[in-house]
Write a protein that holds these residues in place. Sequence first.
Motif, PDB file in Angstrom:
ATOM      1  N   GLY A 148       1.153  -1.759   5.535  1.00  0.00           N
ATOM      2  CA  GLY A 148       1.459  -0.480   4.898  1.00  0.00           C
ATOM      3  C   GLY A 148       2.765   0.023   5.453  1.00  0.00           C
ATOM      4  O   GLY A 148       3.563  -0.758   5.981  1.00  0.00           O
ATOM      5  N   ARG A 149       2.974   1.320   5.385  1.00  0.00           N
ATOM      6  CA  ARG A 149       4.264   1.853   5.820  1.00  0.00           C
ATOM      7  C   ARG A 149       4.467   1.716   7.338  1.00  0.00           C
ATOM      8  O   ARG A 149       5.557   1.893   7.840  1.00  0.00           O
ATOM      9  N   PHE A 150       3.378   1.404   8.070  1.00  0.00           N
ATOM     10  CA  PHE A 150       3.508   1.335   9.531  1.00  0.00           C
ATOM     11  C   PHE A 150       3.708  -0.086  10.056  1.00  0.00           C
ATOM     12  O   PHE A 150       3.952  -0.287  11.238  1.00  0.00           O
ATOM     13  N   SER A 215      -5.359   9.540  10.450  1.00  0.00           N
ATOM     14  CA  SER A 215      -5.323  10.900   9.891  1.00  0.00           C
ATOM     15  C   SER A 215      -4.442  10.916   8.648  1.00  0.00           C
ATOM     16  O   SER A 215      -4.774  11.565   7.643  1.00  0.00           O
ATOM     17  N   TYR A 216      -3.319  10.184   8.701  1.00  0.00           N
ATOM     18  CA  TYR A 216      -2.421  10.127   7.534  1.00  0.00           C
ATOM     19  C   TYR A 216      -3.174   9.554   6.333  1.00  0.00           C
ATOM     20  O   TYR A 216      -3.114  10.085   5.231  1.00  0.00           O
ATOM     21  N   LYS A 217      -3.924   8.482   6.590  1.00  0.00           N
ATOM     22  CA  LYS A 217      -4.647   7.834   5.483  1.00  0.00           C
ATOM     23  C   LYS A 217      -5.737   8.740   4.931  1.00  0.00           C
ATOM     24  O   LYS A 217      -5.915   8.842   3.724  1.00  0.00           O
ATOM     25  N   GLY A 229      -8.500  -0.057  -2.475  1.00  0.00           N
ATOM     26  CA  GLY A 229      -7.211   0.257  -1.853  1.00  0.00           C
ATOM     27  C   GLY A 229      -6.125   0.302  -2.914  1.00  0.00           C
ATOM     28  O   GLY A 229      -6.403   0.550  -4.095  1.00  0.00           O
ATOM     29  N   CYS A 230      -4.894   0.070  -2.495  1.00  0.00           N
ATOM     30  CA  CYS A 230      -3.782   0.141  -3.448  1.00  0.00           C
ATOM     31  C   CYS A 230      -3.905  -0.974  -4.483  1.00  0.00           C
ATOM     32  O   CYS A 230      -4.050  -2.144  -4.134  1.00  0.00           O
ATOM     33  N   VAL A 231      -3.846  -0.593  -5.745  1.00  0.00           N
ATOM     34  CA  VAL A 231      -4.018  -1.563  -6.837  1.00  0.00           C
ATOM     35  C   VAL A 231      -2.740  -2.371  -7.066  1.00  0.00           C
ATOM     36  O   VAL A 231      -2.792  -3.566  -7.316  1.00  0.00           O
ATOM     37  N   LYS A 233       1.387  -3.520  -5.990  1.00  0.00           N
ATOM     38  CA  LYS A 233       2.394  -3.650  -4.931  1.00  0.00           C
ATOM     39  C   LYS A 233       3.467  -2.601  -5.187  1.00  0.00           C
ATOM     40  O   LYS A 233       3.672  -2.209  -6.347  1.00  0.00           O
ATOM     41  N   ASN A 234       4.149  -2.196  -4.145  1.00  0.00           N
ATOM     42  CA  ASN A 234       5.278  -1.298  -4.354  1.00  0.00           C
ATOM     43  C   ASN A 234       6.459  -2.102  -4.892  1.00  0.00           C
ATOM     44  O   ASN A 234       6.823  -3.122  -4.305  1.00  0.00           O
ATOM     45  N   PRO A 235       7.075  -1.636  -5.993  1.00  0.00           N
ATOM     46  CA  PRO A 235       8.290  -2.336  -6.447  1.00  0.00           C
ATOM     47  C   PRO A 235       9.410  -2.084  -5.425  1.00  0.00           C
ATOM     48  O   PRO A 235       9.324  -1.120  -4.661  1.00  0.00           O
ATOM     49  N   GLY A 241       2.434   4.269  -6.247  1.00  0.00           N
ATOM     50  CA  GLY A 241       1.617   5.481  -6.367  1.00  0.00           C
ATOM     51  C   GLY A 241       2.416   6.634  -6.950  1.00  0.00           C
ATOM     52  O   GLY A 241       1.958   7.340  -7.850  1.00  0.00           O
ATOM     53  N   ARG A 242       3.626   6.809  -6.445  1.00  0.00           N
ATOM     54  CA  ARG A 242       4.453   7.915  -6.941  1.00  0.00           C
ATOM     55  C   ARG A 242       4.817   7.716  -8.417  1.00  0.00           C
ATOM     56  O   ARG A 242       4.799   8.669  -9.203  1.00  0.00           O
ATOM     57  N   LEU A 243       5.139   6.485  -8.801  1.00  0.00           N
ATOM     58  CA  LEU A 243       5.503   6.201 -10.201  1.00  0.00           C
ATOM     59  C   LEU A 243       4.334   6.507 -11.142  1.00  0.00           C
ATOM     60  O   LEU A 243       4.511   7.123 -12.195  1.00  0.00           O
ATOM     61  N   ILE A 244       3.130   6.100 -10.740  1.00  0.00           N
ATOM     62  CA  ILE A 244       1.952   6.340 -11.600  1.00  0.00           C
ATOM     63  C   ILE A 244       1.675   7.841 -11.667  1.00  0.00           C
ATOM     64  O   ILE A 244       1.349   8.390 -12.717  1.00  0.00           O
ATOM     65  N   ASP A 245       1.861   8.496 -10.516  1.00  0.00           N
ATOM     66  CA  ASP A 245       1.696   9.948 -10.442  1.00  0.00           C
ATOM     67  C   ASP A 245       2.704  10.629 -11.381  1.00  0.00           C
ATOM     68  O   ASP A 245       2.341  11.461 -12.225  1.00  0.00           O
ATOM     69  N   GLU A 246       3.979  10.219 -11.285  1.00  0.00           N
ATOM     70  CA  GLU A 246       5.029  10.837 -12.107  1.00  0.00           C
ATOM     71  C   GLU A 246       4.843  10.531 -13.596  1.00  0.00           C
ATOM     72  O   GLU A 246       5.363  11.247 -14.444  1.00  0.00           O
ATOM     73  N   THR A 299       0.116  -6.394  -9.707  1.00  0.00           N
ATOM     74  CA  THR A 299      -1.098  -6.021  -8.968  1.00  0.00           C
ATOM     75  C   THR A 299      -1.074  -6.576  -7.543  1.00  0.00           C
ATOM     76  O   THR A 299      -0.612  -7.685  -7.308  1.00  0.00           O
ATOM     77  N   GLU A 300      -1.565  -5.741  -6.628  1.00  0.00           N
ATOM     78  CA  GLU A 300      -1.733  -6.190  -5.240  1.00  0.00           C
ATOM     79  C   GLU A 300      -3.158  -6.717  -5.070  1.00  0.00           C
ATOM     80  O   GLU A 300      -3.392  -7.653  -4.302  1.00  0.00           O
ATOM     81  N   ILE A 301      -4.097  -6.136  -5.806  1.00  0.00           N
ATOM     82  CA  ILE A 301      -5.484  -6.606  -5.677  1.00  0.00           C
ATOM     83  C   ILE A 301      -5.618  -7.965  -6.357  1.00  0.00           C
ATOM     84  O   ILE A 301      -4.868  -8.296  -7.265  1.00  0.00           O
TER      85      ILE A 301
END
Length: 316
Positions: A148-150, A215-217, A229-231, A233-235, A241-246, A299-301
């Motif tokens: 993930g981001r970490f 806590s972040y998660k 989890g995340c469906v 991959k990040n392009p 997530g942000r793109l689907i949200d937007e 897809t990541e899954i």
Amino acid sequence: MRQPPKFDQLATPSVPLAEMTWFRLGGAAEWFAEPDSLDRLSELTHECGEHGVSLRMLGQGANLLIADEGVDGVVVRLKSSPFRTVQWPKPATGFATDQPEEALVIAGGGADMSRLVIDAVRQGLAGIECMAGIPGTLGGIIRMNAGGRFGQIGDVVRDVTVIERDGRQRTLTRDEIGFNYRHTDLGGAIICRATLALRRDDPKRLREKHLEIMSYKKATQPLGEYSAGCVFKNPPERSAGRLIDEAGLKGRRVGGAFISTQHANFIVAQDGATARDVRTLIGIARREVADRFGIELETEIEIWEPSPARSTTSAA
Ligand code: EPU
């Protein structure tokens, strides 16, 4: 139903898989096996290869969507103790932050990642605390270079021992594994064991880091619900997530499944949901994001279909 000669002793027919996945969805496996030794696994792999039967590795089903119709061939889970054992290095008397000492951990491909992370943190071994909250077996996680981001698991893997499709055992170095973003070159090889190169560090510091990530998660992801989890991959340079949200898709529902209102890269399955509902939502998200932003989400899954090409696949 095909019945290769030795399957009766190696696997069980018609085993429902839904309860073995985080989505709690999908049909049965034509055959299901939990080999109790490396030899049995090797025999099973060889047998599948010989008879052209597909073999799929099921980890904890954390990153997996299984078709409602179920899957043909053999599904294997490495749940028995030889595949879950972990050899920890001897405790150190102290640690030096200027010159961190390397500590090697050898763990089975079926080892539980969350347990591994907690035990490493407790012993003051740094390197996998960034994997906090990422569920799955070590083997499944390595195969897709989860993270993930970490951070990502590939950063600490020194080598893996695999069983190839023909039943032969082989050890691969990190260069041969070919770690990339949510990808490795391991293909159908079954990960039996891995060596992780961790570093001695301050347990208190690691505990704080672990807590911070958890806590972040908890604040940003629907951890208490049935999801994988995340469906997507990040392009490159973007957040799926942000793109689907937007694209305005948070909360979009098909049957018993919906796009999480907390994090748009999660699909949540409720009572009555089917794998088909999830597939339809995946299609909607891909189409809307492509139409609006010209970005093709991948897809990541892992998605298991009833009759794929005969091959070996794995999932965390
Ligand atoms: N965002 C939105 N709306 C959303 C979701 C996210 O605007 O609905 C924004 C966030 O506010 C943030 C950015 O998008 O600014 C990135 O979001 P986040 O920090 O949640 O990270 P991510 O890139 O979506 C990645 C991993 C996760 C991992 C987290 C944290 C991928 C595809 N996802 O998510 O992994 O948990 O970082 O480490 O790499 C998983 O693999 O199953 C998974 C959940």
